[in-house]
Scaffold this motif. Structure first.
Motif, PDB file in Angstrom:
ATOM      1  N   UNK A 220      55.227  89.550  57.243  1.00 18.86           N
ATOM      2  CA  UNK A 220      55.602  90.516  58.273  1.00 18.86           C
ATOM      3  C   UNK A 220      55.277  91.903  57.728  1.00 18.86           C
ATOM      4  N   UNK A 221      54.606  92.719  58.539  1.00 17.06           N
ATOM      5  CA  UNK A 221      54.273  94.076  58.126  1.00 17.06           C
ATOM      6  C   UNK A 221      55.085  95.081  58.928  1.00 17.06           C
ATOM      7  N   UNK A 222      55.594  96.101  58.243  1.00 16.73           N
ATOM      8  CA  UNK A 222      56.294  97.179  58.919  1.00 16.73           C
ATOM      9  C   UNK A 222      57.801  96.998  58.935  1.00 16.73           C
ATOM     10  N   UNK A 223      58.480  98.067  59.336  1.00 18.36           N
ATOM     11  CA  UNK A 223      59.947  98.051  59.395  1.00 18.36           C
ATOM     12  C   UNK A 223      60.456  97.794  60.806  1.00 18.36           C
ATOM     13  N   UNK A 224      59.550  97.493  61.732  1.00 18.90           N
ATOM     14  CA  UNK A 224      59.942  97.319  63.129  1.00 18.90           C
ATOM     15  C   UNK A 224      59.681  95.900  63.626  1.00 18.90           C
ATOM     16  N   UNK A 225      59.766  94.931  62.721  1.00 22.36           N
ATOM     17  CA  UNK A 225      59.519  93.538  63.092  1.00 22.36           C
ATOM     18  C   UNK A 225      60.745  92.655  62.870  1.00 22.36           C
ATOM     19  N   UNK A 226      61.902  93.273  62.786  1.00 23.63           N
ATOM     20  CA  UNK A 226      63.106  92.498  62.466  1.00 23.63           C
ATOM     21  C   UNK A 226      63.549  91.597  63.610  1.00 23.63           C
ATOM     22  N   UNK A 227      63.307  91.999  64.833  1.00 22.36           N
ATOM     23  CA  UNK A 227      63.626  91.110  65.951  1.00 22.36           C
ATOM     24  C   UNK A 227      62.758  89.859  65.895  1.00 22.36           C
ATOM     25  N   UNK A 228      61.471  90.041  65.575  1.00 22.53           N
ATOM     26  CA  UNK A 228      60.581  88.889  65.438  1.00 22.53           C
ATOM     27  C   UNK A 228      60.988  88.019  64.256  1.00 22.53           C
ATOM     28  N   UNK A 229      61.352  88.664  63.146  1.00 21.50           N
ATOM     29  CA  UNK A 229      61.780  87.926  61.962  1.00 21.50           C
ATOM     30  C   UNK A 229      63.017  87.097  62.279  1.00 21.50           C
ATOM     31  N   UNK A 230      63.982  87.697  62.961  1.00 26.98           N
ATOM     32  CA  UNK A 230      65.201  86.965  63.332  1.00 26.98           C
ATOM     33  C   UNK A 230      64.869  85.787  64.233  1.00 26.98           C
ATOM     34  N   UNK A 231      63.964  85.988  65.181  1.00 27.96           N
ATOM     35  CA  UNK A 231      63.564  84.924  66.092  1.00 27.96           C
ATOM     36  C   UNK A 231      62.913  83.773  65.340  1.00 27.96           C
ATOM     37  N   UNK A 232      62.008  84.100  64.436  1.00 30.34           N
ATOM     38  CA  UNK A 232      61.321  83.076  63.659  1.00 30.34           C
ATOM     39  C   UNK A 232      62.271  82.295  62.766  1.00 30.34           C
ATOM     40  N   UNK A 233      63.302  82.967  62.277  1.00 32.03           N
ATOM     41  CA  UNK A 233      64.250  82.328  61.371  1.00 32.03           C
ATOM     42  C   UNK A 233      65.418  81.677  62.101  1.00 32.03           C
ATOM     43  N   UNK A 234      65.505  81.906  63.409  1.00 31.07           N
ATOM     44  CA  UNK A 234      66.639  81.372  64.157  1.00 31.07           C
ATOM     45  C   UNK A 234      67.934  82.056  63.788  1.00 31.07           C
ATOM     46  N   UNK A 235      67.854  83.351  63.463  1.00 33.07           N
ATOM     47  CA  UNK A 235      69.014  84.127  63.038  1.00 33.07           C
ATOM     48  C   UNK A 235      69.368  85.177  64.094  1.00 33.07           C
ATOM     49  N   UNK A 236      70.636  85.591  64.154  1.00 35.40           N
ATOM     50  CA  UNK A 236      71.028  86.612  65.134  1.00 35.40           C
ATOM     51  C   UNK A 236      70.591  88.004  64.693  1.00 35.40           C
TER      52      UNK A 236
END
Length: 247
Positions: A220-236
């Motif tokens: 993941x690149x950048x500091x604005x991908x946390x929603x995508x990261x959470x989605x991919x990880x199944x995390x809130x």
């Protein structure tokens, strides 16, 4: 692998960062806020952003005139939204004196001595970020000076003796070479700037020596991908201020 279906007891996140990047600061702070909530095994790997750009043919955003003019606005908005005590772009930004090499060597020395997942490393990263980006923008910050490094270590709670040891260690060829190797490793696996995160969903430790980034790791690149990261990880994802945050 099905999107959103990942689940693991411990998730390793390897953050490739440079203190010369404000967005690396934002990314680190968010990872620290979500570290316990998401059961993250966080590792911070200092890299040289300038070398990453050179190796990949990338360039600083500020070198594009229109983007450079927008950069200050974007930084200020992001910092306010994320709750980062950003004061403005340093007056030396973009000049030859704004070179993070010594800071990154210092961080690499701490990582080598204490571990890429050590609290000492996390605290020093935050301290250096605050010392660069969290002061009056009109104040000249010489990030290449030993005085600056000492100040950053002091703010991180390190004693004078410990600081002197780390600064001395940072000038050793072993540390210089490790920083180069870590930078090349990140580029080899797709990094083209900072912050870049490599995420592994199986529990995996990381020793003080260099560990390979696996092909199974998600980038993941950048500091604005946390929603995508959470989605991919199944995390809130609870925004930049999760309720149990202490930062």
């Amino acid at each position: 692998m099905e999107v959103g279906a990942m689940d693991a007891k411990t998730i390793r996140v390897l953050l490739c960062m440079d203190v010369g990047s404000l967005y690396s600061w934002i990314c680190l702070v968010l990872l620290l806020r979500y570290k316990e909530r998401w059961s993250l095994k966080l590792h911070v790997m200092p890299v040289l952003l300038g070398a990453v750009h050179k190796l990949t043919g990338n360039a600083m955003p500020s070198l594009v005139p229109a983007r450079g003019r927008w950069l200050g606005v974007d930084m200020e908005r992001n910092a306010k939204f994320m709750g980062i005590p950003y004061k403005g772009i340093p007056s030396s930004f973009g000049s030859a004196s704004f070179n993070s090499m010594y800071c990154q060597r210092l961080l690499t020395a701490v990582a080598l001595a204490k571990g890429y997942d050590s609290d000492d490393l996390f605290k020093l990263c935050v301290s250096l970020f605050e010392s660069i980006w969290g002061v009056d923008a009109k104040h000249e910050v010489d990030i290449m000076s030993k005085n600056f490094l000492f100040l950053g270590c002091s703010k991180a709670g390190l004693t004078k003796e410990v600081t002197e040891g780390y600064i001395q260690m940072s000038s050793q060829e072993t540390v210089k070479q490790l920083l180069k190797e870590n930078t090349a490793l990140a580029v080899k696996h797709g990094a083209f700037g900072t912050p870049t995160m490599f995420v592994r969903t199986k529990s995996a430790g990381m020793s003080n020596s260099l560990e390979q980034i696996g092909d199974q790791d998600l980038m993941f690149f950048g500091s604005d991908r946390f929603e995508q990261l959470a989605f991919m990880l199944g995390k809130p994802w609870n925004g930049p201020f999760p309720s149990n945050s202490k930062l």
